[in-house]
Design a protein around this motif. Structure first.
Motif, PDB file in Angstrom:
ATOM      1  N   GLY A 173       0.811  -1.202   0.000  1.00  0.00           N
ATOM      2  CA  GLY A 173       0.000   0.000   0.000  1.00  0.00           C
ATOM      3  C   GLY A 173       0.850   1.260   0.000  1.00  0.00           C
ATOM      4  N   TRP A 174       1.921   1.247   0.801  1.00  0.00           N
ATOM      5  CA  TRP A 174       2.816   2.407   0.839  1.00  0.00           C
ATOM      6  C   TRP A 174       3.524   2.595  -0.499  1.00  0.00           C
ATOM      7  CZ3 TRP A 174       2.755   6.257   4.080  1.00  0.00           C
ATOM      8  CH2 TRP A 174       2.261   6.078   5.358  1.00  0.00           C
ATOM      9  N   ALA A 175       3.923   1.495  -1.132  1.00  0.00           N
ATOM     10  CA  ALA A 175       4.615   1.592  -2.429  1.00  0.00           C
ATOM     11  C   ALA A 175       3.697   2.182  -3.492  1.00  0.00           C
ATOM     12  CB  ALA A 175       5.122   0.220  -2.858  1.00  0.00           C
ATOM     13  N   LEU A 176       2.467   1.667  -3.546  1.00  0.00           N
ATOM     14  CA  LEU A 176       1.523   2.203  -4.531  1.00  0.00           C
ATOM     15  C   LEU A 176       1.160   3.647  -4.214  1.00  0.00           C
ATOM     16  CD1 LEU A 176      -0.857  -0.873  -5.010  1.00  0.00           C
ATOM     17  CD2 LEU A 176       1.125  -0.202  -6.377  1.00  0.00           C
ATOM     18  N   VAL A 223       3.816   5.839  -5.611  1.00  0.00           N
ATOM     19  CA  VAL A 223       3.697   6.068  -7.058  1.00  0.00           C
ATOM     20  C   VAL A 223       2.621   7.113  -7.335  1.00  0.00           C
ATOM     21  CG1 VAL A 223       3.111   5.011  -9.273  1.00  0.00           C
ATOM     22  CG2 VAL A 223       4.509   3.759  -7.627  1.00  0.00           C
ATOM     23  N   VAL A 224       1.476   6.967  -6.669  1.00  0.00           N
ATOM     24  CA  VAL A 224       0.410   7.956  -6.849  1.00  0.00           C
ATOM     25  C   VAL A 224       0.885   9.328  -6.392  1.00  0.00           C
ATOM     26  CG1 VAL A 224      -1.912   8.630  -6.122  1.00  0.00           C
ATOM     27  CG2 VAL A 224      -1.422   6.246  -6.673  1.00  0.00           C
ATOM     28  N   GLY A 225       1.623   9.374  -5.281  1.00  0.00           N
ATOM     29  CA  GLY A 225       2.145  10.648  -4.805  1.00  0.00           C
ATOM     30  C   GLY A 225       3.074  11.292  -5.815  1.00  0.00           C
ATOM     31  N   TYR A 226       3.906  10.483  -6.437  1.00  0.00           N
ATOM     32  CA  TYR A 226       4.787  11.022  -7.477  1.00  0.00           C
ATOM     33  C   TYR A 226       3.963  11.617  -8.617  1.00  0.00           C
ATOM     34  CZ  TYR A 226       8.370  11.230 -11.099  1.00  0.00           C
ATOM     35  OH  TYR A 226       9.213  11.674 -12.091  1.00  0.00           O
TER      36      TYR A 226
END
Length: 707
Positions: free
Chosen positions: A108-111, A114-117
């Motif tokens: 969840g943190w990894a995805l 990506v969304v944050g980027y």
């Protein structure tokens, strides 16, 4: 918070979130759970898929609602779905998430990262940019939203009466949102609408990767390859594209289509049964008008699976033939009904992508020899292999699996489309962008297969890949550095020597790859070394793209602070907004603003802000993206931007009013073409022939006399 900082009001943000959650996502999730049989889906997985289903229901509801003149009836299906799931006892269980899988916290943190980027990238390149200086196509998207908000079926808003054989369903979604929430179309186009679509797509790509690769780690890796790994770039200005996914707001049609397509793939790799077909039919029906580009890719993948399964099992694979038939039916409906057999300039033109590349390098646009284009195509394929070479690790056993065959078939069709199709604006590249997530999933799975085989022999797959990637990145940096020095002294000419100057650095990478293969094979017996060869070679080739990918990622979060081109001139938005507030929806506007203010020969007719901000149809404004322009682009040669307007008599009548107004030519515009308003730069010559209704320092709006 980002939207608030970038000018979105608290009211708009709150209403948008409430509508997206209650009017789109909630009914979509309930339908997804019920129609897919309540199977175990991870929470994020079904939320993202439910958003896609909710969007599809919203679009199909909006079309008849707008057609009968009551667009807010778009809410009826959502209310009915929620009401039915409340009232019917057998459906109440779908309100609960009981028994469903949890996404690991690290995943969840990894995805989320990506969304944050993507949020940061969007904020820097769009959200914080003044509307008047945003990307050149944004007024075009705004004009299409205004057209679909006003009428269904729509026409091309900047050329009165021009058909619109284009993917316009995303604008129906935005129009529905605007009608229900009262949010201004400019806020939806320039700020809010595409971010939820982008975020949901990230989750769905991970879900497909997890289903095919067998773990959430594979899903996250697939997302990483999808968004952040590109082919090697060894010299400035020469890019053998592997196509970025960073078109979220620049091409909302692509973003919306990609989101709708991802649940289709997710269902197919999970195994379609029962009521899953209802979801497939729903999504494919909306895909036909959202981005029909995905349908031939689905057709190609389904046909490949059906063919292989037929050979292997010696019987007709009914499910996959059904999928192929569904995709074909969607294509027929899209082409015959929605697009009126228009092609928007897409033609069978082998090596068109390479021709554009070679022309950009040499400045020669005609007469490119087939041999040169063939060599460039080979280099293009090599660059694609640098990103998705992991497919080679799948092996025959996994390739026989339907879900893997589907991904490979779609990927092959996307690559083939880039090689054999042409478009005046290079839109054939959207086929490659469309399959990027699924090629990435297949590549990650191939690396996983090879990695497990290598680890089974007691070796560290991670170490082998890491060393190979580092080697490839180092080689690419050295080759790019040498090429940079050489190119400073050597000019690329349109001959054999010039060709070698372009492809030579890539030949060095091919040579290094061959050396690596030889070394790996010589160190181990051939059969046990197969997994090692795949891991090392794929790692080295991926490493070739690491420097270019790093540069690209930095470029996406460190925007150029130089002077941004002004797309909408000062005072223009104010004049168009006044016109919207003081005219009727069916009124026609005339303007002499056709060309963007750029220093270049000819006319860049990507001029759409009058139609965009006034939300009114224009007799003739910009025509670059009109079917009548793109269909003639090949005949004129050069850029499609240089193609003149198709109806010379109409353009002459339009411009005569502004160049030398007379009572006769003003009357002709009003009676012959139905024009009610003029929007132009301030011109006192018009005062005697039309009534001045609005003016500022730059623009004026005139009303023509009736009759």
């Amino acid at each position: 918070m980002v939207f608030l900082v970038c000018g979105v009001s608290v009211r708009d943000l709150g209403v948008f979130g409430a509508y997206l959650g209650g009017g789109v996502a909630l009914p979509g999730v309930l339908l997804w759970r019920a129609l897919t049989g309540g199977r175990a889906w991870a929470g994020l997985e079904e939320l993202a898929a439910g958003v896609a289903v909710g969007y599809a229901v919203e679009v199909l509801a909006y079309l008849p609602a707008r057609a009968v003149g009551m667009p807010r009836l778009v809410l009826v299906p959502s209310v009915l779905v929620v009401g039915v799931f409340v009232v019917v006892p057998g459906l109440r269980r779908f309100w609960r998430n009981a028994g469903r899988e949890r996404v690991p916290g690290w995943c969840g943190w990894a995805l989320g990262g990506v969304v944050g980027y993507l949020v940061v990238w969007s904020a820097l390149f769009l959200y914080r940019v003044p509307v008047g200086r945003a990307y050149v196509d944004m007024p075009y998207h705004l004009a299409l939203l205004g057209e679909v908000k006003r009428q269904v079926p729509p026409t091309f808003p900047s050329v009165l009466g021009e058909p619109l054989p284009y993917h316009w369903f995303v604008y129906a979604e935005m129009a529905a949102t605007s009608w229900v929430t009262g949010i201004e179309p400019v806020t939806l186009v320039y700020r809010l609408s595409t971010l939820p679509m982008t975020a949901a797509l990230v989750v769905l790509v991970a879900a497909v990767g997890r289903r095919v690769g067998g773990s959430w780690a594979a899903g996250v890796a697939a997302v990483g390859v999808t968004y952040f790994l590109f082919g090697p770039v060894l010299q400035d200005g020469v890019v053998f594209t592997t196509r970025s996914m960073f078109t979220a707001w620049a091409s909302p049609t692509q973003t919306f289509g990609a989101l709708l397509f991802a649940p289709v793939v997710l269902l197919l790799v999970r195994g379609v049964r029962g009521r899953d077909w209802v979801v497939l039919v729903l999504l494919v029906a909306v895909l036909a008008g959202a981005k029909a580009t995905f349908l031939p890719l689905l057709l190609a993948g389904a046909v490949l699976v059906a063919g292989v399964r037929w050979v292997v099992e010696r019987r007709a694979p009914g499910r996959w033939l059904g999928v192929a038939g569904l995709a074909l039916g969607g294509l027929v409906v899209a082409q015959a009904v929605l697009f009126g057999r228009g092609t928007q300039g897409t033609e069978i033109e082998p090596f068109a992508t390479m021709r554009v590349l070679w022309s950009g390098v040499t400045g020669v646009s005609q007469g490119d020899p087939a041999g040169v284009l063939g060599v460039l195509a080979a280099v293009q394929l090599f660059c694609l292999a640098c990103v998705w070479g992991g497919v080679a690790g799948l092996g025959w056993r996994r390739l026989r699996e339907p879900e893997v065959l589907l991904l490979v078939g779609m990927g092959g069709a996307g690559v083939g489309a880039v090689l054999v199709l042409g478009h005046p604006a290079e839109s054939q590249l959207y086929f490659l962008e469309s399959v990027r997530p699924y090629l990435s999933v297949a590549a990650v799975c191939g690396v996983g297969v090879a990695g497990r085989a290598w680890a089974g022999e007691g070796r560290s797959a991670a170490r082998a890949v890491g060393v190979a990637v580092a080697l490839g990145a180092g080689v690419a940096m050295v080759v790019a550095g040498v090429q940079g020095m050489v190119r400073g002294f050597v000019r690329v000419e349109p001959d054999l020597g010039g060709l070698m100057g372009v492809v030579g650095p890539y030949l060095v990478l091919v040579a290094v790859t061959v050396v690596v293969v030889v070394v790996v094979v010589r160190r181990r017996p051939l059969v046990p070394a197969r997994a090692g060869v795949v891991l090392v070679v794929v790692g080295v080739m991926a490493g070739y793209g690491v420097p270019a990918s790093a540069v690209e990622m930095v470029r996406h979060v460190v925007p150029d602070e130089g002077r941004r081109e002004r797309v909408v001139p000062r005072g223009g938005r104010e004049a168009a907004r006044w016109l919207r507030e003081h005219s009727r929806a069916g009124d026609v506007v005339a303007t002499d603003l056709h060309c963007r203010p750029v220093i270049a020969p000819g006319c860049d007719s990507r001029h759409y802000w009058v139609a965009g901000f006034s939300e009114r149809r224009v007799l003739v404004e910009g025509w670059a993206y009109a079917e009548s322009t793109l269909s003639r682009a090949r005949a004129y040669g050069g850029s499609y931007l240089s193609v003149p307007f198709a109806d010379t008599a109409r353009l002459a009548a339009n411009d005569a009013v502004f160049a030398a107004p007379t009572r006769e030519n003003v009357r002709r515009l009003a009676t012959g073409y139905g024009v009610r308003w003029l929007l132009t730069r301030i011109d006192p010559r018009l005062d005697g022939y039309a009534a001045l209704r609005f003016s500022n320092r730059a623009f004026a709006v005139y009303e023509l006399p009736a009759g």
